[in-house]
Structure formats: structure tokens, C-alpha cells
Design a protein around this motif. Structure first.
Motif, short mmCIF file in Angstrom:
data_model
loop_
_atom_site.label_atom_id
_atom_site.label_comp_id
_atom_site.label_asym_id
_atom_site.label_seq_id
_atom_site.Cartn_x
_atom_site.Cartn_y
_atom_site.Cartn_z
N CYS A 229 0.87 -1.18 0.14
CA CYS A 229 0.09 -0.06 0.00
C CYS A 229 0.94 1.16 0.00
O CYS A 229 1.79 1.35 0.50
CB CYS A 229 -0.82 0.00 1.13
SG CYS A 229 -1.84 1.38 1.36
N GLU A 230 0.62 2.28 -0.72
CA GLU A 230 1.22 3.70 -0.76
C GLU A 230 1.14 4.19 0.43
O GLU A 230 1.99 5.07 0.75
CB GLU A 230 1.03 4.49 -1.98
CG GLU A 230 -0.66 4.89 -1.76
CD GLU A 230 -1.57 4.04 -2.51
OE1 GLU A 230 -1.70 2.81 -2.49
OE2 GLU A 230 -2.55 4.80 -3.33
N ARG A 231 0.30 4.00 1.60
CA ARG A 231 0.26 4.49 2.65
C ARG A 231 1.03 3.74 3.88
O ARG A 231 1.05 4.22 4.95
CB ARG A 231 -1.20 4.72 3.04
CG ARG A 231 -2.19 5.64 2.15
CD ARG A 231 -3.44 5.80 2.73
NE ARG A 231 -4.41 6.42 1.67
CZ ARG A 231 -4.89 7.50 1.92
NH1 ARG A 231 -4.60 8.14 2.79
NH2 ARG A 231 -5.85 8.25 0.81
N SER A 270 -3.64 -3.07 -4.50
CA SER A 270 -2.53 -2.02 -3.99
C SER A 270 -1.52 -2.19 -5.12
O SER A 270 -0.83 -1.06 -5.35
CB SER A 270 -1.80 -2.10 -2.70
OG SER A 270 -1.33 -3.36 -2.47
N ARG A 273 -4.25 -2.11 -10.02
CA ARG A 273 -4.96 -1.16 -9.75
C ARG A 273 -6.48 -1.16 -10.76
O ARG A 273 -6.24 -1.87 -11.74
CB ARG A 273 -4.65 0.23 -9.68
CG ARG A 273 -3.68 0.20 -8.51
CD ARG A 273 -2.99 1.89 -8.30
NE ARG A 273 -1.95 1.36 -6.95
CZ ARG A 273 -1.81 2.46 -6.42
NH1 ARG A 273 -2.43 3.59 -6.46
NH2 ARG A 273 -0.85 2.20 -5.23
N SER A 283 -6.50 4.49 -2.36
CA SER A 283 -5.61 5.62 -3.09
C SER A 283 -6.56 7.10 -3.02
O SER A 283 -6.22 8.15 -3.11
CB SER A 283 -5.26 5.31 -4.57
OG SER A 283 -6.22 5.25 -5.30
#
Ligand code: SF4
Length: 370
Positions: A229-231, A270, A273, A283
Motif C-alpha cells: 500500500c502506498e500509505r 494495491s 489497480r 488511494s
């Protein structure tokens, strides 16, 4: 024997790019993209019968909304889609004739794709097409299929229709069909590339890909989406959104405290997409709801938090330098606090104690602010 050209809608260049992406997704060696492309272009496209039961048609919509290049074009030119109630031009007796002609001509060789749950209570009277219940249609068409793909969470596990009190007795395909290979592609909706990859794997190797214990292909559902995940750097650094629209939320911080189920959800959202514009729920600011995990989807409230399984970042992650910023806990503290609260509450329970350095309000054991 191969066709001379691929498609009117998809250039050779785009086609090869997709074959390379599919090969990478499937974990095949680099050179296998040519083999996948050859299998996709070979004559004798596999016949596919697509049945709709208790569903919203979101899985078909997800397939048709993909573009650049259109995955629907790729898929529809790779297979012979003989029956699909939403897409086919024919209706009524004409459609039924197409269905039975395909079942007869391709007996034992066709792929059956099922979208939607199957109601079983009161002999399945809650869903009927052409005078037959979903239960009867599934059993009849599955009998001549080589393999079955359950697309979406409804066909895989019953979906929202199966949540308590499940008035129609909705179940997934694998609860009924026991004598055929059944592959589950859960998701609400599932990523269309997972379907394309599964079919291309089947066409290339004449078998289904490796499955996990829940009948899902490991290439797509082998890892938790939280891992990529980008977070995730915000999670590791202890930076969480505390409420929708707050400063942390607008800064792109981790959505765990808003109920994100990513740490316990096996899927590739993630990485792979949607809509070909690089978006997925997290996102755009919405927590993952765990739609590929029936145990989460049916048993965990949308705002509740899940058990954290990987409390610390992998060694391969870039280090989180919090001292430089002068705030927040180190990743190990984040993990230990999460694990301690999680184990105290048991599986599926909440990790909701206030973390050192959090600026938000104190939370109780159920993730609600006091
Ligand atoms: S908890 Fe959710 S938002 Fe946070 S890193 Fe994991 S998947 Fe991403």
C-alpha cells in the motif's frame, strides 16, 4: 496455427505489453510473454458460458470499464463468449438456443464463469432465468464444464446476499459444485486483469493456476494488500488519519484507524489497480473493506479494526526516520502496541489504544472515540 492479426481495437504493441504484464503477474519467467501471446492468438478460442445469478452486474461492469487497451477487447477476442445475459444481443428463446448449442458442441471443454450468489432456500425460487432456478441452471451447465470460475465475492462466497440473516440461503458456487475444479476470484468487484490472467494461464498451460486454501489463485491473492500500500510508510511511522476529512486524511496518512482491513486482506488491489488510471479505494481515501475475505466482510463492522499481522516493515523497506521529523513512535513501538492490543481482544478484534505521538482523541476497545 495463429491468427495474422490480433484485433481491430488493440494494437500488436499494446497486446504484447498486456501479455508481458500478465506474465509478470503470474510470476512467469520474462521470456514466457511470447508463449502467453501465442496461446492467446492460437485458433480454437475456448468457449465460455457466463451465468448471472444474485448479483449487481458490477463484475461485468468492472470488466467493461477497463481501457488502455481495453481488457474487454482482449478478453472477448481471446475467448468465444457464447452466452452472457448482459452482453449478448439475443434474448428469450434465441439466447436459450445459443446456451444449449454451446453446451452441446463444447461438452466437457467449455469454461463456465458464474457471477452472483446462488439462493438455495425454498428450492431456490428467489432467482429464476428461463423458468429454471439458479440452482438448476448452475448444476445443469456445470455438468458439462471443464472448469468453473466464480467471479466476484458473491459467486465465490455468497457475498452481501449471504450476510445474516441470509433470507434466501445464498451460497457460493463451491458450496454446491463439488466434482469440478472451481477457481474463486473474489472482490467487489474483482480486478478484470485477474480474470484475464487466469484465462490466459488456462489457455497457455491447459490447467488452472495454483490456488490457496480458499480456492483463490495465489498469483493474485497470495499477499496482503497492506504489504504494498502506498500509505504503508505512514502506518510504519505511526501517522494515522483519525477521522474522515481531518488533517491526516487530507495528508494521505494511513487509514487503519478508520477501519482499513488491508492488514488482513489478501488481494493485489494495491499493485494491480482499477480503471487503468491507477486508482483503488485506499488511494482515493476510503479504507479497504476486505471484500475478498468473507470472514472479515461478514463478521467485522466497517469501522472496526482488524488484527495486525505484520507490525513492523520488511527489511527491504526504506528506513523510517522519525527523529528527523521530531515526532511519532518508531515502527517497532507501533507494532508492539498494535500486537498487544490485538492479542488482548482476540482474532478479528481491535487495535485501538492511543499510540504515543498520536494527536487524535483516545479510543476505546472498539475503535470508537470516548
Ligand atoms: S492499514 Fe490500510 S491504508 Fe494503512 S497501510 Fe495498510 S492497507 Fe494502507
Amino acid at each position: 496455427m495463429e491468427r495474422d492479426s490480433w484485433s481491430r481495437d488493440v494494437s500488436r504493441r499494446d497486446f504484447m505489453k498486456v501479455c508481458m504484464a500478465v506474465s509478470a503477474m503470474l510470476g512467469l519467467p520474462f521470456g514466457m510473454a511470447e508463449t502467453v501471446a501465442a496461446a492467446a492468438m492460437a485458433d480454437g478460442r475456448p468457449a465460455v458460458i457466463w451465468l448471472h445469478f444474485q448479483e449487481c452486474t458490477g463484475c461485468s461492469e468492472s470488466l467493461l470499464r477497463a481501457s488502455h487497451p481495453t481488457v474487454a477487447s482482449l478478453l472477448l477476442e481471446t475467448i468465444s463468449l457464447d452466452y452472457h445475459e448482459t452482453l449478448m444481443a439475443g434474448a428469450g428463446h434465441q439466447a436459450e438456443a445459443a446456451l444449449h448449442a454451446s453446451m452441446h458442441d463444447n461438452h466437457g471443454k467449455y469454461l463456465l464463469v458464474v457471477e452472483g450468489a446462488i439462493p438455495t432456500r425454498q428450492a431456490g425460487i428467489f432467482c429464476k432465468v428461463a423458468g429454471k432456478t439458479a440452482l438448476e441452471s448452475l448444476q445443469e451447465v456445470a455438468a458439462g464444464a471443464q472448469a468453473i470460475i466464480s467471479i466476484g465475492t458473491c459467486a465465490s462466497y455468497g457475498g452481501i446476499q449471504a450476510s445474516a440473516p441470509n433470507p434466501t440461503g445464498a451460497v457460493g458456487v463451491s458450496d454446491i459444485i463439488k466434482d469440478k475444479p472451481v477457481i474463486n476470484l473474489p472482490g467487489c468487484p474483482p480486478n478484470p486483469y485477474n480474470l484475464l490472467s487466469t484465462i490466459l494461464y488456462f489457455m497457455t498451460f491447459n490447467k488452472l493456476p495454483d490456488l490457496d486454501g480458499m480456492g483463490r489463485p495465489k498469483f493474485a491473492y497470495g499477499r496482503r494488500l497492506h504489504e504494498h500500500c502506498e500509505r504503508r510508510p505512514h502506518f510504519d511511522a505511526g501517522r494515522f488519519a483519525q477521522a474522515f476529512g481531518d488533517e491526516g486524511h487530507s495528508q494521505g496518512h494511513c487509514l487503519y484507524k478508520l477501519g482499513c482491513k488491508g492488514p488482513a486482506t489478501y488481494a493485489n488491489c494495491s499493485v494491480n489497480r482499477f480503471n487503468d488510471i491507477g486508482v483503488w479505494p485506499v488511494s482515493v481515501g476510503h479504507p479497504c473493506i476486505g471484500c475478498t475475505e468473507p470472514a472479515i466482510l461478514f463478521n467485522t463492522a466497517i469501522a472496526d479494526k482488524v488484527q495486525i499481522h505484520e507490525p513492523t516493515p520488511f527489511d527491504s523497506y526504506a528506513p523510517v526516520d522519525l527523529k528527523e521529523k521530531g515526532k511519532g513512535p518508531d515502527p517497532l513501538t507501533t507494532g508492539i502496541v498494535g500486537l498487544a492490543a490485538g492479542s488482548a481482544l482476540g482474532a478479528g478484534a481491535v487495535v485501538a489504544r492511543r499510540l504515543p505521538g498520536d494527536s487524535g482523541t483516545e479510543e476505546n476497545d472498539h475503535g470508537q472515540t470516548d
